[in-house]
Design a protein around this motif. Structure first.
Motif, short mmCIF file in Angstrom:
data_model
loop_
_atom_site.label_atom_id
_atom_site.label_comp_id
_atom_site.label_asym_id
_atom_site.label_seq_id
_atom_site.Cartn_x
_atom_site.Cartn_y
_atom_site.Cartn_z
N ARG A 11 76.76 20.00 3.51
CA ARG A 11 76.26 18.70 4.36
C ARG A 11 77.12 18.84 5.59
N PHE A 12 76.68 18.32 6.75
CA PHE A 12 77.24 17.98 7.94
C PHE A 12 76.73 16.51 8.17
N GLY A 13 77.52 15.51 7.75
CA GLY A 13 77.18 14.25 7.67
C GLY A 13 75.80 14.09 6.82
N GLY A 14 74.76 13.71 7.80
CA GLY A 14 73.33 13.39 6.88
C GLY A 14 72.66 14.75 6.95
N ILE A 15 73.00 15.95 7.50
CA ILE A 15 72.19 17.03 7.49
C ILE A 15 72.68 17.83 6.50
N VAL A 16 71.73 18.10 5.66
CA VAL A 16 71.90 19.35 4.47
C VAL A 16 71.59 20.59 5.11
N ALA A 17 72.68 21.31 5.74
CA ALA A 17 72.62 22.40 6.29
C ALA A 17 72.19 23.70 5.15
N LEU A 18 72.66 23.63 4.02
CA LEU A 18 72.45 24.55 2.76
C LEU A 18 72.25 23.66 1.68
N GLY A 35 64.78 33.12 8.73
CA GLY A 35 64.26 31.71 8.88
C GLY A 35 64.51 31.26 10.14
N PRO A 36 63.34 30.05 10.36
CA PRO A 36 63.34 29.66 11.72
C PRO A 36 64.83 29.05 12.19
N ASN A 37 64.90 28.55 13.37
CA ASN A 37 66.11 28.14 13.87
C ASN A 37 66.54 26.93 13.09
N GLY A 38 67.72 26.81 12.92
CA GLY A 38 68.53 25.73 12.54
C GLY A 38 68.35 25.70 10.71
N ALA A 39 67.79 26.76 10.16
CA ALA A 39 67.37 27.07 8.67
C ALA A 39 68.87 27.19 7.93
N GLY A 40 69.86 27.43 8.55
CA GLY A 40 71.19 27.51 7.83
C GLY A 40 71.71 29.14 7.78
N LYS A 41 71.24 30.14 8.50
CA LYS A 41 71.77 31.34 8.29
C LYS A 41 73.13 31.39 8.78
N THR A 42 73.36 30.96 10.19
CA THR A 42 74.93 31.15 10.41
C THR A 42 75.84 30.33 9.70
N THR A 43 75.13 29.18 9.27
CA THR A 43 76.02 28.49 8.23
C THR A 43 76.53 29.12 7.02
N VAL A 44 75.60 29.92 6.43
CA VAL A 44 75.81 31.01 5.34
C VAL A 44 76.94 31.76 5.70
N LEU A 51 84.93 29.60 7.19
CA LEU A 51 85.19 28.75 8.36
C LEU A 51 84.73 27.37 7.77
N TYR A 52 83.74 27.47 6.89
CA TYR A 52 83.30 26.19 6.18
C TYR A 52 83.47 26.14 4.70
N ALA A 53 83.93 25.14 4.06
CA ALA A 53 84.03 24.87 2.64
C ALA A 53 82.67 24.33 2.18
N PHE A 83 79.60 38.21 16.24
CA PHE A 83 78.91 36.96 16.34
C PHE A 83 77.95 36.97 17.34
N GLN A 84 77.10 35.80 17.47
CA GLN A 84 75.82 35.74 18.15
C GLN A 84 76.37 35.85 19.66
N ASN A 85 77.48 35.53 19.77
CA ASN A 85 77.78 35.37 21.52
C ASN A 85 78.87 36.62 21.42
N ASP A 158 75.51 38.92 13.15
CA ASP A 158 74.90 37.76 13.58
C ASP A 158 73.98 38.06 14.76
N GLU A 159 72.56 38.04 14.46
CA GLU A 159 71.67 38.42 15.71
C GLU A 159 72.19 39.44 16.62
N PRO A 160 72.43 40.66 15.87
CA PRO A 160 72.64 41.75 16.85
C PRO A 160 71.92 42.37 17.76
N GLU A 191 68.84 37.94 11.63
CA GLU A 191 68.24 38.51 13.00
C GLU A 191 66.78 37.85 12.84
N HIS A 192 66.51 37.48 14.23
CA HIS A 192 65.21 36.89 14.49
C HIS A 192 64.09 37.95 15.13
N HIS A 193 64.77 39.11 15.34
CA HIS A 193 63.85 40.25 15.81
C HIS A 193 63.11 40.70 14.47
P1 ATP Z 1 69.61 29.58 14.56
O1 ATP Z 1 68.72 30.69 14.21
O2 ATP Z 1 69.16 28.64 15.69
O3 ATP Z 1 70.89 30.31 15.08
P2 ATP Z 1 70.35 28.95 11.94
O4 ATP Z 1 69.59 29.29 10.88
O5 ATP Z 1 71.62 29.92 12.12
O6 ATP Z 1 69.82 28.71 13.15
P3 ATP Z 1 72.55 27.06 11.44
O7 ATP Z 1 73.25 27.39 12.74
O8 ATP Z 1 73.41 27.49 10.26
O9 ATP Z 1 70.93 27.60 11.58
O10 ATP Z 1 72.34 25.58 11.30
C1 ATP Z 1 71.86 24.77 10.23
C2 ATP Z 1 71.97 23.12 10.40
O11 ATP Z 1 73.30 22.96 10.31
C3 ATP Z 1 71.27 22.87 11.71
O12 ATP Z 1 70.59 21.53 11.41
C4 ATP Z 1 72.58 22.75 12.63
O13 ATP Z 1 72.41 21.66 13.59
C5 ATP Z 1 73.53 21.95 11.38
N1 ATP Z 1 75.10 22.50 11.86
C6 ATP Z 1 75.39 23.82 11.97
N2 ATP Z 1 76.82 23.73 12.16
C7 ATP Z 1 77.15 22.66 12.39
C8 ATP Z 1 78.42 21.86 12.53
N3 ATP Z 1 79.30 22.48 12.68
N4 ATP Z 1 78.15 20.37 12.84
C9 ATP Z 1 77.12 19.76 12.40
N5 ATP Z 1 75.93 20.33 12.18
C10 ATP Z 1 75.85 21.68 12.05
#
Ligand code: ATP
Length: 236
Positions: A11-18, A35-44, A51-53, A83-85, A158-160, A191-193
């Motif tokens: 969780r990031f505050g109120g957001i359940v990222a995974l 998965g769509p944008n914001g699905a949690g892929k980069t967080t995985v 980087l995240y516990a 990395f993405q960038n 990550d999104e090569p 990857e989104h492609h």
């Molecule tokens: P994209 O395809 O757009 O890269 P994604 O699937 O990789 O998206 P993540 O970047 O993992 O998605 O983000 C998942 C959720 O966690 C999103 O709602 C994002 O805003 C939130 N999030 C990710 N990192 C943080 C952070 N450091 N602080 C707060 N919220 C975060």
């Protein structure tokens, strides 16, 4: 099983990222994570590379927990990532940029090894060129060559394909398959492609709003109504 992600919640505050995400990656496969944008892929990726516990759950590599390994120890556990960038040293040559990948392991890798890594991504002839002078797609390949210097068993991409043209995406697909087949690498690909993911992945996991909604061979996942709905329901 090389990588095992089990019931991971973050969780990031109120957001359940995974939200209780579980999936396994067998050795020697290309595993797509979509998965769509914001699905949690980069967080995985950020959980796997420490980087995240996570708030809950377990991540194991080769049957041993990764969660007790600090972020700086991840490369030694055999995990490398891009990395993405793009993150190259612009004033340095292609070869020098790749050599930096060996230094992150605390060993001085030789030029021969760096040239081999460049050869894998098809860039050995450009070794002496300044990195900044290369087209975007080529710079992304340099990053992958640099990651290979860590001699990983698991490579996280990550999104090569981001920003690549059609031919570059084709070439990327070819060398992802070569990495799997010739270097016995296991690859986790975010990857989104879609056509690239479907072409190179042996298995695909799909996230939506932090939850795993599908898992299986590419064709099966592509036809899954839950996956189609997750993509159609999001305005990109
Ligand atoms: P994209 O395809 O757009 O890269 P994604 O699937 O990789 O998206 P993540 O970047 O993992 O998605 O983000 C998942 C959720 O966690 C999103 O709602 C994002 O805003 C939130 N999030 C990710 N990192 C943080 C952070 N450091 N602080 C707060 N919220 C975060």
């Amino acid at each position: 099983m090389l990588l095992s992600v089990r019931d991971v919640t973050l969780r990031f505050g109120g957001i359940v990222a995974l939200d209780g995400v579980s999936f396994d990656v067998s050795r020697g496969v290309v595993s797509g994570l979509i998965g769509p944008n914001g699905a949690g892929k980069t967080t995985v990726f950020n959980v796997i590379t420490r980087l995240y516990a996570p708030d809950a759950g377990e991540v194991e590599l080769d049957g041993k927990s990764l969660l007790r390994t600090p972020a700086h120890g991840i490369v030694r556990r055999g995990i490398a990532r891009t990395f993405q960038n793009i993150n190259l040293f612009r004033s340095m040559s292609v070869l020098e940029n790749v050599l930096v990948g060996g230094h992150s392991l605390g060993r001085s890798a030789g030029e021969r090894e760096a040239l081999e890594a460049l050869d894998v991504v098809g860039l050995a002839p450009l070794a002496g060129k300044p990195a900044a002078a290369l087209p975007y797609g080529t710079q992304k390949r340099v990053e992958i060559a640099r990651a290979l210097m860590a001699q990983p068993t698991l490579l996280l991409l990550d999104e090569p394909a981001g920003g690549l043209n059609h031919e570059e995406v084709e070439a990327l697909g070819d060398f992802i398959l070569r990495l799997r087949d010739e270097r016995a690498l296991t690859i986790l690909l975010v990857e989104h492609h879609m056509s690239l993911v479907m072409r190179v992945s042996d298995h695909v996991n799909v996230l939506s709003f932090g939850r795993k909604i599908a898992s299986g061979p590419p064709a099966q996942v592509q036809a899954d109504p839950a996956v189609i709905e997750a993509y159609l329901g999001v305005q990109e």
